[in-house]
Design a protein around this motif. Structure first.
Motif, mmCIF file in Angstrom:
data_model
loop_
_atom_site.group_PDB
_atom_site.id
_atom_site.type_symbol
_atom_site.label_atom_id
_atom_site.label_comp_id
_atom_site.label_asym_id
_atom_site.label_seq_id
_atom_site.Cartn_x
_atom_site.Cartn_y
_atom_site.Cartn_z
ATOM 1 N N LEU A 131 23.401 45.980 92.522
ATOM 2 C CA LEU A 131 23.791 44.732 91.880
ATOM 3 C C LEU A 131 22.826 44.376 90.751
ATOM 4 N N ALA A 132 21.541 44.682 90.956
ATOM 5 C CA ALA A 132 20.562 44.433 89.897
ATOM 6 C C ALA A 132 20.830 45.328 88.689
ATOM 7 N N GLU A 133 21.141 46.596 88.947
ATOM 8 C CA GLU A 133 21.458 47.500 87.836
ATOM 9 C C GLU A 133 22.694 47.028 87.069
ATOM 10 N N GLY A 134 23.619 46.394 87.785
ATOM 11 C CA GLY A 134 24.835 45.902 87.143
ATOM 12 C C GLY A 134 24.680 44.541 86.495
ATOM 13 N N GLY A 135 23.448 44.002 86.503
ATOM 14 C CA GLY A 135 23.203 42.724 85.859
ATOM 15 C C GLY A 135 23.658 41.517 86.645
ATOM 16 N N LYS A 136 24.009 41.714 87.904
ATOM 17 C CA LYS A 136 24.494 40.611 88.731
ATOM 18 C C LYS A 136 23.352 39.755 89.281
ATOM 19 N N LEU A 137 22.187 40.335 89.380
ATOM 20 C CA LEU A 137 20.996 39.617 89.847
ATOM 21 C C LEU A 137 19.775 40.387 89.389
ATOM 22 N N LYS A 138 18.616 39.793 89.598
ATOM 23 C CA LYS A 138 17.351 40.468 89.401
ATOM 24 C C LYS A 138 16.599 40.448 90.721
ATOM 25 N N ASP A 140 13.640 39.971 91.322
ATOM 26 C CA ASP A 140 12.658 38.892 91.380
ATOM 27 C C ASP A 140 13.294 37.512 91.208
ATOM 28 N N ASP A 141 14.619 37.447 91.266
ATOM 29 C CA ASP A 141 15.278 36.142 91.304
ATOM 30 C C ASP A 141 14.880 35.393 92.574
ATOM 31 N N ARG A 142 14.845 34.072 92.475
ATOM 32 C CA ARG A 142 14.649 33.267 93.678
ATOM 33 C C ARG A 142 15.924 33.314 94.523
ATOM 34 N N VAL A 143 15.762 33.405 95.814
ATOM 35 C CA VAL A 143 16.927 33.467 96.691
ATOM 36 C C VAL A 143 17.788 32.221 96.533
ATOM 37 N N VAL A 144 17.149 31.048 96.387
ATOM 38 C CA VAL A 144 17.916 29.802 96.288
ATOM 39 C C VAL A 144 18.771 29.753 95.029
ATOM 40 N N ASP A 145 18.452 30.569 94.022
ATOM 41 C CA ASP A 145 19.282 30.595 92.825
ATOM 42 C C ASP A 145 20.643 31.226 93.105
ATOM 43 N N HIS A 146 20.719 32.040 94.123
ATOM 44 C CA HIS A 146 21.991 32.672 94.502
ATOM 45 C C HIS A 146 22.582 32.060 95.767
ATOM 46 N N LEU A 147 21.723 31.565 96.649
ATOM 47 C CA LEU A 147 22.161 30.891 97.870
ATOM 48 C C LEU A 147 21.493 29.513 97.906
ATOM 49 N N PRO A 148 22.076 28.518 97.262
ATOM 50 C CA PRO A 148 21.427 27.198 97.177
ATOM 51 C C PRO A 148 21.122 26.573 98.530
ATOM 52 N N SER A 149 21.864 26.949 99.569
ATOM 53 C CA SER A 149 21.630 26.366 100.893
ATOM 54 C C SER A 149 20.539 27.081 101.680
ATOM 55 N N PHE A 150 20.000 28.164 101.153
ATOM 56 C CA PHE A 150 18.976 28.943 101.856
ATOM 57 C C PHE A 150 17.740 28.099 102.126
ATOM 58 N N ARG A 151 17.244 28.162 103.351
ATOM 59 C CA ARG A 151 16.043 27.428 103.710
ATOM 60 C C ARG A 151 15.182 28.241 104.674
ATOM 61 N N MET A 152 13.883 28.237 104.414
ATOM 62 C CA MET A 152 12.891 28.663 105.383
ATOM 63 C C MET A 152 12.284 27.392 105.981
ATOM 64 N N SER A 153 11.448 27.538 106.988
ATOM 65 C CA SER A 153 10.881 26.344 107.624
ATOM 66 C C SER A 153 9.795 25.685 106.788
ATOM 67 N N ASP A 154 9.362 26.317 105.715
ATOM 68 C CA ASP A 154 8.356 25.759 104.811
ATOM 69 C C ASP A 154 8.985 25.612 103.425
ATOM 70 N N PRO A 155 8.969 24.426 102.837
ATOM 71 C CA PRO A 155 9.616 24.234 101.533
ATOM 72 C C PRO A 155 9.053 25.124 100.428
#
Length: 557
Positions: A131-138, A140-155
């Motif tokens: 997907l990175a090779e296809g330009g769909k993501l990088k 080193d993108d932040r996970v929340v940029d693709h999954l806005p609801s993503f949460r770990m227990s530490d902000p």
């Protein structure tokens, strides 16, 4: 899943002689490096089965492999084994030994399907990189940029977690944290698993140290589906399996087709009787482990890896740059001392983890490899890039010692190294691990006040309890005994026996799990249960039974 590990149970012998009589040991699905240096933990019971038809020509270097595999099967009680070896772009050996299932005549062959468990992680890493090779993501993108609801227990960790971090076991989670959300099979969906990650505690610093996890691969699976617009099953099939030519590889146990020649996993029930175990499905975390494949198909996968991403026809599946990135160390690992002197030759000079791959060295050669642990089936895939060499070992018993002894024997033969008795070495590791487990049990017994009584009547412990990340666990009084039941996990139901004071031991009804656990009730000043903690009784219990991370509180009415 395990890498590992990638199994389980009471320290046999002393406890089980008290309960059920003497019994052979089980194997722990350990994190990858420790499993290599300490061995799996299964003793022999002499299963003999017809060998599948071999290739016409066996390389001179591997003429002793038949004898080695049969010795491994006898020593570690493995019904069936399949091995493939590739060298310089060619498959020099692919074959099977033994039976797909005890008591049935079907032999293991090169096209027999096994659960490859955490060897799936390399496919997940490849998917994200495609997907990175296809330009769909990088990466080193932040996970929340693709999954806005993503949460770990530490902000802070939530905001800084990158796609690459999902693959590298450096998140701050502890070993196996959150695995009870999908191990054994639960009713949670992939979305629910990822949502519950927000409550799984972090016990290390972010990017501070290596600690093997599975749950972040559930997040990786969700990223792949969100970014690609496809199910993970379809993505793997269309973007990897079909292109590599892995025609018989399946997404998960629930994708097996009629007529598929699938091996059946085997475990030691109560460390005594080797019996089949039901297949496990991980559709809620297939990114961590779930693929069923054969050594025939995995030989093709190894050749693509060794060809720097090129398919058999020379076209690229992924770029050389991508491969270098997946094989670049993201987090170093501590190299432990071997558990016994006989395993000293296996100790690497360095070890670490890349993206879905373990990295280390052996006899001056860089190794790129992984292990997989599954109920009844464990495996190892190993690449030696500078020698254009690969070996994969699939088994239908829970013995890391078995796949390690075969792998190391093949590596020595193909590298022209001096011979070493790897079967004997890993057998010594098994014995040492057993001794450690016995010692741990003896300490529990010595510390026990057997004359103590529970502080409360059994009804005082009964009730509904809730853990913030797992969910509901129930203690129920039935027929004068307490029964413990995990609300989302059908296999985690068992009878509680008083151990001492306000501590019980839960013995699971499913005796193939070998994961019995202490259950400790803490009382408030008024004699009411304030909280419940659990921990596995044995050091041999699979790390995916992460009972120690639970904090059960009485559920509000």
């Amino acid at each position: 899943m395990r890498a590992v590990v990638e199994r389980r149970g009471w320290p046999r012998s002393r406890y089980h002689r008290e309960k059920t009589g003497p019994a052979p040991a089980s194997i722990q699905r350990e994190s990858v490096l420790n499993s290599w240096l300490g061995g799996g933990l299964v003793l022999a019971m002499g299963v003999v089965a017809p060998m599948a038809a071999a290739q016409d020509a066996v390389p001179t270097e591997l003429q002793q492999l038949d004898a080695t595999v049969e010795r491994v099967r006898q020593q570690f009680d493995v019904p069936g084994v399949a091995v493939a070896v590739v060298k310089d772009g060619k498959v020099v050996l692919e074959r099977g030994w033994g039976l797909r299932e005890l008591g049935k005549p079907e032999p293991v062959q090169a096209d027999t399907l096994f659960a490859i468990a955490s060897n799936t992680k390399a496919f997940t890493a490849t998917s994200l990189n495609l997907l990175a090779e296809g330009g769909k993501l990088k990466m080193d993108d932040r996970v929340v940029d693709h999954l806005p609801s993503f949460r770990m227990s530490d902000p802070y960790v939530t905001g800084e977690m990158r796609i690459r971090d999902l693959l590298s076991h450096r998140s701050g989670l502890s070993l196996g944290a959150g695995d009870l959300l999908f191990w054994p099979t639960t009713r949670y969906s992939n979305a629910e698993v990822v949502a519950r990650l927000a409550q799984v505690p972090l016990k290390n610093g972010f990017r501070d140290r290596y600690a093997y996890d599975n749950i972040l691969y559930a997040v990786a699976q969700q990223v792949i589906e969100k970014v690609s617009g496809q199910s993970f099953a379809d993505f793997l099939q269309q973007r990897i399996f079909d292109k590599v030519g892995m025609a018989d590889t399946r997404y998960n146990a629930d994708h097996l087709k009629p007529g598929d020649k699938a091996a059946v996993g085997h475990a030691k029930y109560d460390f005594k009787d080797l019996r089949p175990v039901p297949p496990l499905t991980w559709s809620n975390n297939a990114g961590a482990g779930g693929i069923y494949s054969s050594v025939h198909d995995l030989a093709k996968w190894m050749n693509v890896q060794l060809a720097e991403g090129k398919l058999a026809d020379g076209t690229p599946l992924f770029s050389e740059k991508t491969q270098q990135q997946m094989w670049q160390m993201q987090i170093p690992q501590v190299v432990p001392k071997p558990s016994v002197p006989e395993l000293a030759a296996a100790r690497p000079n360095f070890a670490g983890y890349g993206e879905g791959w373990s990295l280390s060295d052996y006899r001056g050669q860089k190794l790129v490899w992984h292990t997989g642990g599954w109920p009844g089936q464990v495996s190892r895939l190993t690449l030696v890039p500078e020698q254009n060499l690969g070996v994969v070992v699939l088994t239908n018993q829970e013995s890391g010692a078995a796949f390690n002894a075969i792998t190391m024997s093949v590596l020595d033969a193909m590298l022209g190294a001096p011979g070493h008795d790897w079967v004997g070495a890993y057998a010594a590791g098994v014995a040492k691990a057993q001794g450690n487990a016995d010692e741990g049990w003896d300490k529990h017994v010595a510390a026990r006040d057997a004359r103590s009584k529970p502080s409360l009547p059994l009804s005082g412990y009964a009730g509904a309890y809730r853990d913030a990340w797992y969910g509901d666990v129930f203690v129920e009084q039935q027929g004068g005994k307490l029964r413990l039941r995990f609300g989302a996990t059908a296999d985690l139901v068992g009878t509680m026996e008083h151990w001492q004071h306000d501590t019980f031991i839960v013995r699971w009804d499913n005796r193939s799990l070998n994961a019995d656990a202490f259950v400790n009730f803490s009382l408030d000043p008024d004699g009411k249960v304030r909280e419940v903690r659990m921990q596995a009784v044995s050091s041999l219990t699979d790390f995916s039974f992460d009972f120690q991370d639970l904090l059960l509180k009485p559920k509000a009415e």
